[in-house]
Design a protein around this motif. Structure first.
Motif, PDB file in Angstrom:
ATOM      1  N   TRP A  95       0.825  -1.200   0.000  1.00 49.77           N
ATOM      2  CA  TRP A  95       0.000   0.000   0.000  1.00 49.77           C
ATOM      3  C   TRP A  95       0.862   1.255   0.000  1.00 49.77           C
ATOM      4  CZ3 TRP A  95      -4.639   1.503  -1.120  1.00 49.77           C
ATOM      5  CH2 TRP A  95      -5.112   2.725  -0.662  1.00 49.77           C
ATOM      6  N   HIS A  96       0.529   2.193  -0.881  1.00 46.27           N
ATOM      7  CA  HIS A  96       1.140   3.517  -0.883  1.00 46.27           C
ATOM      8  C   HIS A  96       0.111   4.479  -0.295  1.00 46.27           C
ATOM      9  CE1 HIS A  96       4.706   2.751  -3.340  1.00 46.27           C
ATOM     10  NE2 HIS A  96       3.961   1.847  -3.922  1.00 46.27           N
ATOM     11  N   ARG A  97       0.410   5.058   0.837  1.00 45.97           N
ATOM     12  CA  ARG A  97      -0.534   5.927   1.543  1.00 45.97           C
ATOM     13  C   ARG A  97      -0.855   7.177   0.738  1.00 45.97           C
ATOM     14  NH1 ARG A  97      -0.128   6.410   7.800  1.00 45.97           N
ATOM     15  NH2 ARG A  97      -2.238   6.973   7.290  1.00 45.97           N
ATOM     16  N   GLY A  98      -2.055   7.698   0.975  1.00 47.29           N
ATOM     17  CA  GLY A  98      -2.453   8.957   0.370  1.00 47.29           C
ATOM     18  C   GLY A  98      -1.663  10.103   0.983  1.00 47.29           C
ATOM     19  N   HIS A  99      -1.569  11.218   0.246  1.00 55.88           N
ATOM     20  CA  HIS A  99      -0.797  12.361   0.744  1.00 55.88           C
ATOM     21  C   HIS A  99      -1.211  13.643   0.008  1.00 55.88           C
ATOM     22  CE1 HIS A  99       1.373  10.848  -2.760  1.00 55.88           C
ATOM     23  NE2 HIS A  99       1.733  12.098  -2.953  1.00 55.88           N
ATOM     24  N   TRP A 100      -0.875  14.763   0.592  1.00 53.07           N
ATOM     25  CA  TRP A 100      -1.097  16.058  -0.053  1.00 53.07           C
ATOM     26  C   TRP A 100       0.084  16.360  -0.955  1.00 53.07           C
ATOM     27  CZ3 TRP A 100      -5.588  18.597   0.176  1.00 53.07           C
ATOM     28  CH2 TRP A 100      -6.469  18.267   1.195  1.00 53.07           C
ATOM     29  N   HIS A 101      -0.215  16.872  -2.167  1.00 55.97           N
ATOM     30  CA  HIS A 101       0.835  17.153  -3.159  1.00 55.97           C
ATOM     31  C   HIS A 101       0.706  18.608  -3.634  1.00 55.97           C
ATOM     32  CE1 HIS A 101       3.655  16.253  -6.344  1.00 55.97           C
ATOM     33  NE2 HIS A 101       2.839  16.835  -7.204  1.00 55.97           N
ATOM     34  N   ARG A 102       1.824  19.264  -3.826  1.00 52.72           N
ATOM     35  CA  ARG A 102       1.813  20.647  -4.361  1.00 52.72           C
ATOM     36  C   ARG A 102       1.580  20.675  -5.830  1.00 52.72           C
ATOM     37  NH1 ARG A 102       6.217  24.186  -1.116  1.00 52.72           N
ATOM     38  NH2 ARG A 102       5.352  23.575   0.838  1.00 52.72           N
TER      39      ARG A 102
END
Length: 98
Positions: A91-98
């Motif tokens: 699993w690759h966790r969700g994240h905030w991206h610029r």
């Protein structure tokens, strides 16, 4: 040529598993089934829904329900995803991206 004893082989394997765990690379043989639940109503205008995520706990992936948050200025939320390779599913966790 030098050969490793059974203990040496176990130490090398254990060390590589330890390093994988430290890097957050946990693999399972089968992707867990999707979790279905009802999304609650937004608590305020402009709230952003963050889909549920999978976390490694107790030697397995455990699902955490989604939640509402305030948007982050200049950022977009990238949802988590499953990756499959010859080691299994990760699993690759969700994240905030610029």
């Amino acid at each position: 040529m030098k050969t490793l004893s059974k203990f040496g082989v176990l130490a090398v394997l254990g060390g590589s598993l330890f390093l994988s765990a430290c890097a957050g690379e946990y693999y399972v043989s089968d992707q867990p089934a999707d979790v279905v639940y009802e999304r609650p109503a937004p608590p305020y205008d402009g709230a952003v829904w963050i889909e549920g995520d999978w976390v490694w706990s107790g030697g397995r992936y455990v699902h955490q329900h989604g939640y509402w948050v305030r948007p982050r200025a200049g950022r977009t939320y990238v949802y988590g995803r499953w990756e499959h390779n010859n080691r299994g599913y990760r699993w690759h966790r969700g994240h905030w991206h610029r």
